[in-house]
Write a protein that holds these residues in place. Sequence first.
Motif, PDB file in Angstrom:
ATOM      1  N   ALA A 221       0.827  -1.206   0.000  1.00 59.93           N
ATOM      2  CA  ALA A 221       0.000   0.000   0.000  1.00 59.93           C
ATOM      3  C   ALA A 221       0.864   1.261   0.000  1.00 59.93           C
ATOM      4  O   ALA A 221       0.569   2.227  -0.705  1.00 59.93           O
ATOM      5  N   VAL A 222       1.945   1.239   0.779  1.00 59.16           N
ATOM      6  CA  VAL A 222       2.842   2.395   0.818  1.00 59.16           C
ATOM      7  C   VAL A 222       3.544   2.572  -0.527  1.00 59.16           C
ATOM      8  O   VAL A 222       3.702   3.698  -1.025  1.00 59.16           O
ATOM      9  N   ALA A 223       3.968   1.465  -1.148  1.00 58.84           N
ATOM     10  CA  ALA A 223       4.638   1.533  -2.448  1.00 58.84           C
ATOM     11  C   ALA A 223       3.704   2.114  -3.504  1.00 58.84           C
ATOM     12  O   ALA A 223       4.112   2.952  -4.324  1.00 58.84           O
ATOM     13  N   ILE A 224       2.454   1.681  -3.491  1.00 53.05           N
ATOM     14  CA  ILE A 224       1.477   2.217  -4.448  1.00 53.05           C
ATOM     15  C   ILE A 224       1.242   3.704  -4.193  1.00 53.05           C
ATOM     16  O   ILE A 224       1.225   4.518  -5.127  1.00 53.05           O
TER      17      ILE A 224
ATOM     18  N   CYS B 285       9.817  -8.144  -4.504  1.00 50.86           N
ATOM     19  CA  CYS B 285       8.797  -8.258  -5.556  1.00 50.86           C
ATOM     20  C   CYS B 285       7.551  -7.445  -5.212  1.00 50.86           C
ATOM     21  O   CYS B 285       6.943  -6.833  -6.087  1.00 50.86           O
ATOM     22  N   VAL B 286       7.178  -7.425  -3.938  1.00 55.24           N
ATOM     23  CA  VAL B 286       6.015  -6.647  -3.505  1.00 55.24           C
ATOM     24  C   VAL B 286       6.267  -5.160  -3.733  1.00 55.24           C
ATOM     25  O   VAL B 286       5.413  -4.441  -4.273  1.00 55.24           O
ATOM     26  N   ILE B 287       7.438  -4.673  -3.328  1.00 54.15           N
ATOM     27  CA  ILE B 287       7.751  -3.249  -3.488  1.00 54.15           C
ATOM     28  C   ILE B 287       7.810  -2.872  -4.963  1.00 54.15           C
ATOM     29  O   ILE B 287       7.241  -1.852  -5.381  1.00 54.15           O
ATOM     30  N   THR B 288       8.493  -3.680  -5.762  1.00 49.88           N
ATOM     31  CA  THR B 288       8.641  -3.363  -7.183  1.00 49.88           C
ATOM     32  C   THR B 288       7.300  -3.353  -7.897  1.00 49.88           C
ATOM     33  O   THR B 288       7.065  -2.519  -8.785  1.00 49.88           O
ATOM     34  N   PHE B 289       6.399  -4.252  -7.514  1.00 46.61           N
ATOM     35  CA  PHE B 289       5.059  -4.227  -8.105  1.00 46.61           C
ATOM     36  C   PHE B 289       4.376  -2.893  -7.813  1.00 46.61           C
ATOM     37  O   PHE B 289       3.794  -2.274  -8.706  1.00 46.61           O
ATOM     38  N   GLY B 290       4.457  -2.453  -6.567  1.00 48.84           N
ATOM     39  CA  GLY B 290       3.843  -1.180  -6.213  1.00 48.84           C
ATOM     40  C   GLY B 290       4.462   0.004  -6.932  1.00 48.84           C
ATOM     41  O   GLY B 290       3.778   0.973  -7.262  1.00 48.84           O
ATOM     42  N   LEU B 291       5.767  -0.082  -7.209  1.00 49.04           N
ATOM     43  CA  LEU B 291       6.467   1.018  -7.876  1.00 49.04           C
ATOM     44  C   LEU B 291       6.182   1.078  -9.370  1.00 49.04           C
ATOM     45  O   LEU B 291       6.208   2.168  -9.963  1.00 49.04           O
TER      46      LEU B 291
END
Length: 440
Positions: free
Chosen positions: A110-113, A149-155
């Motif tokens: 959520a933070v990454a998005i 992978c979670v962070i990169t998806f959000g970015l």
Amino acid sequence: MNPVVIAVGLMLVLSLLRINVVVSLALGAIAGGLVGGLSLTDTLTTFSGGLGGGAEIALSYAMLGAFAVAISRSGITDLLARKVISQLGKDASSTRIMWVKTLLLCSVLAVAISSQNLIPVHIAFIPILIPPLLHVMAQMQIDRRQVACVITFGLTATYMVLPVGFGGIFLNNILAKNLIDNGVPITTSQIPLAMAIPVAGMLLGLLIAVFISYRKPRQYDLAKILDAEPETVELNLTHIWVALLAIGVALGLQLMTNSIVLGALAGFVIFTCGGVIKFRESQDAFTQGVRMMSLIGFIMISAAGFAAVMKATHGVDTLVQVVASGIGQNKGIAAFLMLLVGLLITMGIGSSFSTVPIIATIYVPLCLQLGFSPMAIIALVGTAGALGDAGSPASDSTLGPTSGLNADGQHDHIWDSVVPTFIHYNIPLVIFGWIAAMVL
């Protein structure tokens, strides 16, 4: 013997062999320059001249590192970690641990998005939020490749489909403008719909990474984590309030001035004046932060020099033209080759925002000639431009996660950030981007 193919290929091979990314970028640029017809002197001059393009980003990272150290010393990050640990309980069951893991990963996503679309701070949140959570992640044995992978998806996925923040810049100011300027009759409202299919491929990749590839527990050395992020025994309430003020001021200045340097500098000064960091210790704290982010900064600087050499050889234009001239009338082969070239270009340049203007001028007339619909052209050019952002050694989308997850030296940039994100995002993007070009 295209210089871009040679340079990017050599850079990737050397990186996979665990040669330092900075060295790999430099050697790749030299090889590409020589193959592209530049002399060694001209190649080195061009590479050196391009280094300045990454200086501002490198300085931003250095200041951000110092700011992150100051936040860590305030104790607010320990408070955050303790809150997460308290959710586990002393005798946490496997169900409880799974619930907390899910909550933690969803919060990071959520933070990454939000960093791309709601509060556009880009990757500035990572070295501040992630290092304090490393101890908690290690206790729950969370595989950091999963978190990467979670962070990169959000970015990346969000700017490809949500037309606000950085997504508004990519979809409306770059993608839509270049398509319209080259004669594609589209409206901005069509773009998110066309990009939904490629992004669905990324979502599939995320699910595979979280629930299959990196689901198993992975152990990390707790002593190394504590050396990098010491736990504060006593929390000082005054320091907590100073930290909240510093974070608020830093965020506000960054949003107003679009300058990470100014925001981080102001925050660091507030920490010093507020007593969180004593004046005699400010030099050590600043040095510690710069050291933490130094590799990321040097990679960014080297990537700017690499891109400058690639542009000087005109290898990108030649590569796109050669592929375009050899496609023929087969739409399926044409779509696949255009996506493949987009992947190669962005892997080298490290920026999807810079790739779209390069490929649109040739891709659009070719797509129109082959009979692709406007929606298919949006998906094809948009995906070709975004391909490689996740998975490039020199991309913000991989360097950002590494900057936080490698705070204790236990997360390898290439094998723990670049390779996992390449496999789980670039491969699905090629497949789903091709499907979108065929069905839309």
